[in-house]
Design a protein around this motif. Sequence first.
Motif, PDB file in Angstrom:
ATOM      1  N   GLY A 168       0.819  -1.202   0.000  1.00  0.00           N
ATOM      2  CA  GLY A 168       0.000   0.000   0.000  1.00  0.00           C
ATOM      3  C   GLY A 168       0.852   1.250   0.000  1.00  0.00           C
ATOM      4  O   GLY A 168       0.606   2.196  -0.765  1.00  0.00           O
ATOM      5  N   ALA A 169       1.884   1.266   0.846  1.00  0.00           N
ATOM      6  CA  ALA A 169       2.776   2.429   0.906  1.00  0.00           C
ATOM      7  C   ALA A 169       3.512   2.622  -0.412  1.00  0.00           C
ATOM      8  O   ALA A 169       3.676   3.756  -0.882  1.00  0.00           O
ATOM      9  N   ARG A 170       3.950   1.538  -1.004  1.00  0.00           N
ATOM     10  CA  ARG A 170       4.693   1.642  -2.266  1.00  0.00           C
ATOM     11  C   ARG A 170       3.802   2.157  -3.395  1.00  0.00           C
ATOM     12  O   ARG A 170       4.213   3.017  -4.185  1.00  0.00           O
ATOM     13  N   LEU A 171       2.579   1.655  -3.489  1.00  0.00           N
ATOM     14  CA  LEU A 171       1.661   2.128  -4.525  1.00  0.00           C
ATOM     15  C   LEU A 171       1.356   3.616  -4.350  1.00  0.00           C
ATOM     16  O   LEU A 171       1.382   4.391  -5.309  1.00  0.00           O
ATOM     17  N   ILE A 172       1.055   4.015  -3.116  1.00  0.00           N
ATOM     18  CA  ILE A 172       0.711   5.409  -2.847  1.00  0.00           C
ATOM     19  C   ILE A 172       1.896   6.334  -3.120  1.00  0.00           C
ATOM     20  O   ILE A 172       1.724   7.465  -3.586  1.00  0.00           O
ATOM     21  N   PRO A 209       1.217  11.068  -7.576  1.00  0.00           N
ATOM     22  CA  PRO A 209       1.582  12.463  -7.306  1.00  0.00           C
ATOM     23  C   PRO A 209       0.602  13.150  -6.361  1.00  0.00           C
ATOM     24  O   PRO A 209      -0.577  12.838  -6.332  1.00  0.00           O
ATOM     25  N   LYS A 210       1.110  14.074  -5.598  1.00  0.00           N
ATOM     26  CA  LYS A 210       0.379  14.940  -4.670  1.00  0.00           C
ATOM     27  C   LYS A 210      -0.007  14.260  -3.354  1.00  0.00           C
ATOM     28  O   LYS A 210      -0.410  14.938  -2.419  1.00  0.00           O
ATOM     29  N   ILE A 211       0.070  12.923  -3.283  1.00  0.00           N
ATOM     30  CA  ILE A 211      -0.270  12.267  -2.003  1.00  0.00           C
ATOM     31  C   ILE A 211       0.852  11.340  -1.531  1.00  0.00           C
ATOM     32  O   ILE A 211       0.650  10.518  -0.632  1.00  0.00           O
ATOM     33  N   GLU A 212       2.040  11.472  -2.108  1.00  0.00           N
ATOM     34  CA  GLU A 212       3.153  10.593  -1.738  1.00  0.00           C
ATOM     35  C   GLU A 212       3.469  10.671  -0.251  1.00  0.00           C
ATOM     36  O   GLU A 212       3.935   9.698   0.348  1.00  0.00           O
ATOM     37  N   ILE A 262       1.682  10.607   2.324  1.00  0.00           N
ATOM     38  CA  ILE A 262       0.927   9.780   3.270  1.00  0.00           C
ATOM     39  C   ILE A 262       1.355   8.322   3.243  1.00  0.00           C
ATOM     40  O   ILE A 262       0.839   7.505   4.009  1.00  0.00           O
ATOM     41  N   ALA A 263       2.304   7.972   2.373  1.00  0.00           N
ATOM     42  CA  ALA A 263       2.723   6.567   2.240  1.00  0.00           C
ATOM     43  C   ALA A 263       3.209   6.009   3.574  1.00  0.00           C
ATOM     44  O   ALA A 263       2.921   4.860   3.927  1.00  0.00           O
ATOM     45  N   GLU A 264       3.959   6.812   4.321  1.00  0.00           N
ATOM     46  CA  GLU A 264       4.486   6.358   5.607  1.00  0.00           C
ATOM     47  C   GLU A 264       3.361   6.022   6.581  1.00  0.00           C
ATOM     48  O   GLU A 264       3.447   5.046   7.337  1.00  0.00           O
ATOM     49  N   TYR A 265       2.300   6.818   6.578  1.00  0.00           N
ATOM     50  CA  TYR A 265       1.182   6.561   7.479  1.00  0.00           C
ATOM     51  C   TYR A 265       0.543   5.210   7.182  1.00  0.00           C
ATOM     52  O   TYR A 265       0.178   4.459   8.091  1.00  0.00           O
ATOM     53  N   VAL A 266       0.409   4.907   5.904  1.00  0.00           N
ATOM     54  CA  VAL A 266      -0.182   3.628   5.495  1.00  0.00           C
ATOM     55  C   VAL A 266       0.757   2.466   5.822  1.00  0.00           C
ATOM     56  O   VAL A 266       0.316   1.414   6.280  1.00  0.00           O
ATOM     57  N   LYS A 267       2.026   2.675   5.616  1.00  0.00           N
ATOM     58  CA  LYS A 267       3.001   1.600   5.891  1.00  0.00           C
ATOM     59  C   LYS A 267       2.930   1.134   7.337  1.00  0.00           C
ATOM     60  O   LYS A 267       3.042  -0.071   7.624  1.00  0.00           O
ATOM     61  N   TYR A 268       2.728   2.051   8.258  1.00  0.00           N
ATOM     62  CA  TYR A 268       2.801   1.703   9.680  1.00  0.00           C
ATOM     63  C   TYR A 268       1.436   1.635  10.361  1.00  0.00           C
ATOM     64  O   TYR A 268       1.352   1.725  11.586  1.00  0.00           O
ATOM     65  N   HIS A 269       0.363   1.414   9.583  1.00  0.00           N
ATOM     66  CA  HIS A 269      -0.962   1.466  10.210  1.00  0.00           C
ATOM     67  C   HIS A 269      -1.330   0.193  10.973  1.00  0.00           C
ATOM     68  O   HIS A 269      -2.401   0.134  11.564  1.00  0.00           O
ATOM     69  N   HIS A 270      -0.444  -0.808  10.991  1.00  0.00           N
ATOM     70  CA  HIS A 270      -0.667  -1.983  11.839  1.00  0.00           C
ATOM     71  C   HIS A 270       0.367  -2.083  12.962  1.00  0.00           C
ATOM     72  O   HIS A 270       0.453  -3.124  13.628  1.00  0.00           O
ATOM     73  N   GLU A 271       1.111  -1.016  13.196  1.00  0.00           N
ATOM     74  CA  GLU A 271       2.061  -1.029  14.308  1.00  0.00           C
ATOM     75  C   GLU A 271       1.333  -0.875  15.637  1.00  0.00           C
ATOM     76  O   GLU A 271       0.329  -0.163  15.730  1.00  0.00           O
ATOM     77  N   ASN A 272       1.843  -1.554  16.643  1.00  0.00           N
ATOM     78  CA  ASN A 272       1.312  -1.432  18.004  1.00  0.00           C
ATOM     79  C   ASN A 272       2.285  -0.621  18.850  1.00  0.00           C
ATOM     80  O   ASN A 272       3.512  -0.756  18.710  1.00  0.00           O
ATOM     81  N   TYR A 273       1.756   0.184  19.717  1.00  0.00           N
ATOM     82  CA  TYR A 273       2.581   1.089  20.521  1.00  0.00           C
ATOM     83  C   TYR A 273       3.590   0.341  21.385  1.00  0.00           C
ATOM     84  O   TYR A 273       4.648   0.870  21.722  1.00  0.00           O
ATOM     85  N   ASP A 274       3.262  -0.901  21.733  1.00  0.00           N
ATOM     86  CA  ASP A 274       4.168  -1.688  22.585  1.00  0.00           C
ATOM     87  C   ASP A 274       5.247  -2.410  21.785  1.00  0.00           C
ATOM     88  O   ASP A 274       6.014  -3.207  22.333  1.00  0.00           O
TER      89      ASP A 274
END
Length: 410
Positions: free
Chosen positions: A103-107, A111-114, A116-128
């Motif tokens: 998802g991060a790679r596709l995004i 153009p213009k939304i590159e 947000i790729a990082e946000y998508v890449k880490y959207h399954h990370e847990n704080y712990d």
Amino acid sequence: MKVSIEEIIESLVITVSLSEIANNSTIREHMDGIKKKNTKDGYISHSKGTTFIALNIAKEMLLNEEDLKNLYIAAYLHDLGLTKVAFMEYDEATITREHCLEGARLISNIPKIENIAEYVKYHHENYDGTGPFGLVGEQIPLMSQILKISDFIDSNYIECRPEAYKWIMSILTNDIDKYVSSKVGKAVIEVISKKTLWRGLNNSDFMDKWLETNKPIVEESLDTYEFLQTAEVYAEIIDIRSSFTARHSRGISELAYLMAKYKGYDENKSIKLKIAGLLHDIGKLAVPIRYINKNGALTDIEYKLVKTHVFYTDLVLKPIKSIDDIREWAISHHEKLDGTGYSRELNHNELGEEQRLLAICDIYQALAEDRPYRRGLKREKCLEIIGKMVENNKLCPKAFEVLKSVTSNL
């Protein structure tokens, strides 16, 4: 040409839904290391539900407009990587990790939304630190934390099921520190204590109205060349499904561009025909992979299912209002001059030059490619077969002459 980013987002969300539905996917039952008690039957609502929850949390946190806009786009597109991963036979951990990466790679190629790729890449990370990439605490972007918890709530909640509500409340009340920071957790606790969230999750009309009123303004648009870059993302999404069609969309787009230039089209129109080639088969996301890769003739029922890909291409592209000409060319690539094509059975009076060019490109490229049931054919054989179709009033003779001239130099 100006293409709205917001319309592209709506279109891409449909591709996620089609890929999951075609694969009869139960992916959402097995994410985050939790066997979920409830899974929504309608995947098409997940992106919207996650966005609704995320914006409620963000507004509780008083995020600024730019952050709200980025979160809004990221929430809608957070599962874009499933368009590629849904068809793979991966275990739970691999599905979770790979769809984030994809998802991060596709995004990052849109153009213009590159950004947000990082946000998508880490959207399954847990704080712990127990997420797929092992990020801990504030190493995880704030937007990713909000996406994580919003995705979690929407994936587990079933409309009007008291047990689902109680289970989610228990998880969030007792284990919120596992998932997100105390700052995000505090906002989540506030949001889940209000009626707005649950009313929206129980009532799609209310959710739609709330989003229409509270969504941030996305004014950005793409020019022709930027949308060409985005069309490459669509082509990659569909072509990854089969090694036998891995170059199909790009092959057609390149051939269509050469034929357009040969005809004397200006650069803008030539690029638009190239885009139509990249987009023409996106509806195959809705077709089960076993039919696309079948090593043998399709049954009548299977062939009817494969033919529906034109309808789904139309469905995916229709939200993008500024490309109606491109969409029309793309969804006409199986039409024939004598009216025997599909899906609208258009005849020679209803087919413009661009549609005729793209149709002949599609057939030539399909004949020249390796398929599960045969090797790709040489140019001479391809032209022989297409020539017979021209003689039988299936394909345009003028387009055929252009094809012969252009392919003689390849």
